[in-house]
Scaffold this motif. Structure first.
Motif, PDB file in Angstrom:
ATOM      1  N   PRO A 107       0.833  -1.206   0.000  1.00  0.00           N
ATOM      2  CA  PRO A 107       0.000   0.000   0.000  1.00  0.00           C
ATOM      3  C   PRO A 107       0.869   1.259   0.000  1.00  0.00           C
ATOM      4  O   PRO A 107       1.951   1.291   0.587  1.00  0.00           O
ATOM      5  N   LEU A 108       0.377   2.296  -0.647  1.00  0.00           N
ATOM      6  CA  LEU A 108       1.112   3.562  -0.715  1.00  0.00           C
ATOM      7  C   LEU A 108       1.402   4.109   0.673  1.00  0.00           C
ATOM      8  O   LEU A 108       2.482   4.647   0.918  1.00  0.00           O
ATOM      9  N   LEU A 109       0.465   3.955   1.605  1.00  0.00           N
ATOM     10  CA  LEU A 109       0.679   4.455   2.967  1.00  0.00           C
ATOM     11  C   LEU A 109       1.880   3.786   3.636  1.00  0.00           C
ATOM     12  O   LEU A 109       2.519   4.379   4.503  1.00  0.00           O
ATOM     13  N   ASP A 110       2.203   2.551   3.254  1.00  0.00           N
ATOM     14  CA  ASP A 110       3.378   1.860   3.793  1.00  0.00           C
ATOM     15  C   ASP A 110       4.632   2.151   2.971  1.00  0.00           C
ATOM     16  O   ASP A 110       5.744   2.151   3.495  1.00  0.00           O
ATOM     17  N   PHE A 111       4.444   2.373   1.672  1.00  0.00           N
ATOM     18  CA  PHE A 111       5.558   2.672   0.775  1.00  0.00           C
ATOM     19  C   PHE A 111       6.240   3.987   1.161  1.00  0.00           C
ATOM     20  O   PHE A 111       7.465   4.096   1.139  1.00  0.00           O
ATOM     21  N   ILE A 112       5.460   4.983   1.540  1.00  0.00           N
ATOM     22  CA  ILE A 112       6.005   6.313   1.836  1.00  0.00           C
ATOM     23  C   ILE A 112       7.056   6.273   2.942  1.00  0.00           C
ATOM     24  O   ILE A 112       8.190   6.711   2.728  1.00  0.00           O
ATOM     25  N   PRO A 113       6.752   5.741   4.145  1.00  0.00           N
ATOM     26  CA  PRO A 113       7.796   5.742   5.182  1.00  0.00           C
ATOM     27  C   PRO A 113       8.931   4.756   4.906  1.00  0.00           C
ATOM     28  O   PRO A 113      10.043   4.943   5.394  1.00  0.00           O
ATOM     29  N   ARG A 114       8.679   3.731   4.091  1.00  0.00           N
ATOM     30  CA  ARG A 114       9.756   2.788   3.775  1.00  0.00           C
ATOM     31  C   ARG A 114      10.799   3.453   2.883  1.00  0.00           C
ATOM     32  O   ARG A 114      11.999   3.327   3.095  1.00  0.00           O
ATOM     33  N   VAL A 115      10.338   4.198   1.880  1.00  0.00           N
ATOM     34  CA  VAL A 115      11.246   4.839   0.938  1.00  0.00           C
ATOM     35  C   VAL A 115      11.813   6.146   1.505  1.00  0.00           C
ATOM     36  O   VAL A 115      12.946   6.505   1.215  1.00  0.00           O
ATOM     37  N   SER A 116      11.025   6.833   2.304  1.00  0.00           N
ATOM     38  CA  SER A 116      11.452   8.094   2.916  1.00  0.00           C
ATOM     39  C   SER A 116      11.340   7.959   4.433  1.00  0.00           C
ATOM     40  O   SER A 116      10.327   8.341   5.024  1.00  0.00           O
ATOM     41  N   PRO A 117      12.347   7.380   5.083  1.00  0.00           N
ATOM     42  CA  PRO A 117      12.263   7.063   6.511  1.00  0.00           C
ATOM     43  C   PRO A 117      12.026   8.254   7.432  1.00  0.00           C
ATOM     44  O   PRO A 117      11.566   8.075   8.548  1.00  0.00           O
ATOM     45  N   LEU A 118      12.305   9.468   6.967  1.00  0.00           N
ATOM     46  CA  LEU A 118      12.057  10.632   7.812  1.00  0.00           C
ATOM     47  C   LEU A 118      10.577  11.023   7.847  1.00  0.00           C
ATOM     48  O   LEU A 118      10.172  11.860   8.646  1.00  0.00           O
ATOM     49  N   LEU A 119       9.781  10.427   6.976  1.00  0.00           N
ATOM     50  CA  LEU A 119       8.348  10.711   6.940  1.00  0.00           C
ATOM     51  C   LEU A 119       7.581   9.650   7.721  1.00  0.00           C
ATOM     52  O   LEU A 119       7.948   8.476   7.701  1.00  0.00           O
ATOM     53  N   VAL A 120       6.526  10.079   8.372  1.00  0.00           N
ATOM     54  CA  VAL A 120       5.655   9.125   9.072  1.00  0.00           C
ATOM     55  C   VAL A 120       4.581   8.639   8.101  1.00  0.00           C
ATOM     56  O   VAL A 120       4.352   9.240   7.047  1.00  0.00           O
ATOM     57  N   ARG A 121       3.926   7.563   8.475  1.00  0.00           N
ATOM     58  CA  ARG A 121       2.832   7.016   7.667  1.00  0.00           C
ATOM     59  C   ARG A 121       1.687   8.029   7.668  1.00  0.00           C
ATOM     60  O   ARG A 121       1.104   8.298   8.710  1.00  0.00           O
ATOM     61  N   PRO A 122       1.334   8.615   6.506  1.00  0.00           N
ATOM     62  CA  PRO A 122       0.338   9.693   6.480  1.00  0.00           C
ATOM     63  C   PRO A 122      -1.100   9.166   6.503  1.00  0.00           C
ATOM     64  O   PRO A 122      -1.825   9.247   5.510  1.00  0.00           O
ATOM     65  N   THR A 123      -1.525   8.646   7.633  1.00  0.00           N
ATOM     66  CA  THR A 123      -2.869   8.061   7.733  1.00  0.00           C
ATOM     67  C   THR A 123      -3.963   9.089   7.469  1.00  0.00           C
ATOM     68  O   THR A 123      -5.035   8.725   6.981  1.00  0.00           O
ATOM     69  N   TRP A 124      -3.707  10.372   7.756  1.00  0.00           N
ATOM     70  CA  TRP A 124      -4.698  11.412   7.501  1.00  0.00           C
ATOM     71  C   TRP A 124      -4.922  11.631   6.012  1.00  0.00           C
ATOM     72  O   TRP A 124      -5.909  12.229   5.613  1.00  0.00           O
ATOM     73  N   MET A 125      -4.010  11.122   5.184  1.00  0.00           N
ATOM     74  CA  MET A 125      -4.139  11.253   3.738  1.00  0.00           C
ATOM     75  C   MET A 125      -4.626   9.958   3.080  1.00  0.00           C
ATOM     76  O   MET A 125      -4.530   9.798   1.867  1.00  0.00           O
ATOM     77  N   ALA A 126      -5.148   9.027   3.869  1.00  0.00           N
ATOM     78  CA  ALA A 126      -5.584   7.732   3.346  1.00  0.00           C
ATOM     79  C   ALA A 126      -6.569   7.859   2.179  1.00  0.00           C
ATOM     80  O   ALA A 126      -6.407   7.160   1.163  1.00  0.00           O
ATOM     81  N   PRO A 127      -7.598   8.725   2.245  1.00  0.00           N
ATOM     82  CA  PRO A 127      -8.504   8.828   1.095  1.00  0.00           C
ATOM     83  C   PRO A 127      -7.794   9.291  -0.178  1.00  0.00           C
ATOM     84  O   PRO A 127      -8.056   8.789  -1.269  1.00  0.00           O
ATOM     85  N   TYR A 128      -6.861  10.232  -0.047  1.00  0.00           N
ATOM     86  CA  TYR A 128      -6.120  10.707  -1.207  1.00  0.00           C
ATOM     87  C   TYR A 128      -5.209   9.608  -1.755  1.00  0.00           C
ATOM     88  O   TYR A 128      -5.140   9.389  -2.965  1.00  0.00           O
ATOM     89  N   CYS A 129      -4.521   8.902  -0.870  1.00  0.00           N
ATOM     90  CA  CYS A 129      -3.651   7.807  -1.306  1.00  0.00           C
ATOM     91  C   CYS A 129      -4.457   6.708  -1.997  1.00  0.00           C
ATOM     92  O   CYS A 129      -3.986   6.094  -2.954  1.00  0.00           O
ATOM     93  N   GLU A 130      -5.669   6.482  -1.528  1.00  0.00           N
ATOM     94  CA  GLU A 130      -6.536   5.483  -2.158  1.00  0.00           C
ATOM     95  C   GLU A 130      -6.868   5.896  -3.594  1.00  0.00           C
ATOM     96  O   GLU A 130      -6.851   5.067  -4.511  1.00  0.00           O
ATOM     97  N   VAL A 131      -7.130   7.176  -3.816  1.00  0.00           N
ATOM     98  CA  VAL A 131      -7.399   7.674  -5.167  1.00  0.00           C
ATOM     99  C   VAL A 131      -6.166   7.487  -6.048  1.00  0.00           C
ATOM    100  O   VAL A 131      -6.277   7.044  -7.193  1.00  0.00           O
ATOM    101  N   LEU A 132      -4.985   7.793  -5.519  1.00  0.00           N
ATOM    102  CA  LEU A 132      -3.754   7.613  -6.300  1.00  0.00           C
ATOM    103  C   LEU A 132      -3.553   6.157  -6.691  1.00  0.00           C
ATOM    104  O   LEU A 132      -3.195   5.847  -7.830  1.00  0.00           O
ATOM    105  N   GLU A 133      -3.791   5.240  -5.758  1.00  0.00           N
ATOM    106  CA  GLU A 133      -3.616   3.816  -6.059  1.00  0.00           C
ATOM    107  C   GLU A 133      -4.667   3.322  -7.050  1.00  0.00           C
ATOM    108  O   GLU A 133      -4.348   2.553  -7.951  1.00  0.00           O
ATOM    109  N   ARG A 134      -5.891   3.771  -6.893  1.00  0.00           N
ATOM    110  CA  ARG A 134      -6.941   3.380  -7.840  1.00  0.00           C
ATOM    111  C   ARG A 134      -6.603   3.864  -9.242  1.00  0.00           C
ATOM    112  O   ARG A 134      -6.803   3.148 -10.219  1.00  0.00           O
TER     113      ARG A 134
END
Length: 144
Positions: free
Chosen positions: A36-63
């Motif tokens: 999932p994109l929400l997990d990809f973000i902190p894995r690739v950019s370790p200084l970033l936290v998992r942006p759970t508040w952006m879940a609806p937007y990330c879902e649109v990007l993945e769709r």
């Protein structure tokens, strides 16, 4: 959205957004093997936290990566929209490298800043991309 639905007002309530989202047709399941994109973000950019508040937007990007769709999204300034978009495009280039992906913003200076950030994310994600101002090209697959 179909043309029978009312136009979106400039400011909308959370309830309106939920009603609109619930009226959308359900999408086919994305294979579980894909991260999932929400997990990809902190894995690739370790200084970033998992942006759970952006879940609806990330879902649109993945769709959008897996099905044809049209979407307009908006959010408050400084809520990681650009970071989610950058990571979403990089993830899409990994998952579907032969497809075309794009990013647009309000002016050239901002576009160059976002591109510089995206180059770093792409390198950390292991993508071997060739860059030219305003254009990325994956020689292995022909995607851009």
């Amino acid at each position: 959205m179909s043309s029978s639905q009312p136009l979106k007002p400039k400011w909308v309530s959370t309830q309106w957004v939920r009603r609109q989202r619930s009226s959308l047709p359900r999408t086919p399941k994305i294979p579980a093997a894909l991260e999932p994109l929400l997990d990809f973000i902190p894995r690739v950019s370790p200084l970033l936290v998992r942006p759970t508040w952006m879940a609806p937007y990330c879902e649109v990007l993945e769709r959008a990566c897996h099905e044809p769709m049209r979407a307009v999204v908006a959010g408050a300034p400084q809520h990681t929209k650009s970071e989610c978009s950058i990571h979403g495009i990089i993830k899409a280039l990994i998952e579907q490298p032969a497809r075309r992906h794009g990013y647009a913003t309000y002016n050239g200076t901002r576009a160059h800043r976002v591109e510089s950030r995206a180059r770093l994310v792409a390198q950390r994600a292991g993508l071997n991309l060739r860059f030219r101002q305003g254009f990325w090209f994956n020689e292995a697959t022909g995607g851009s």
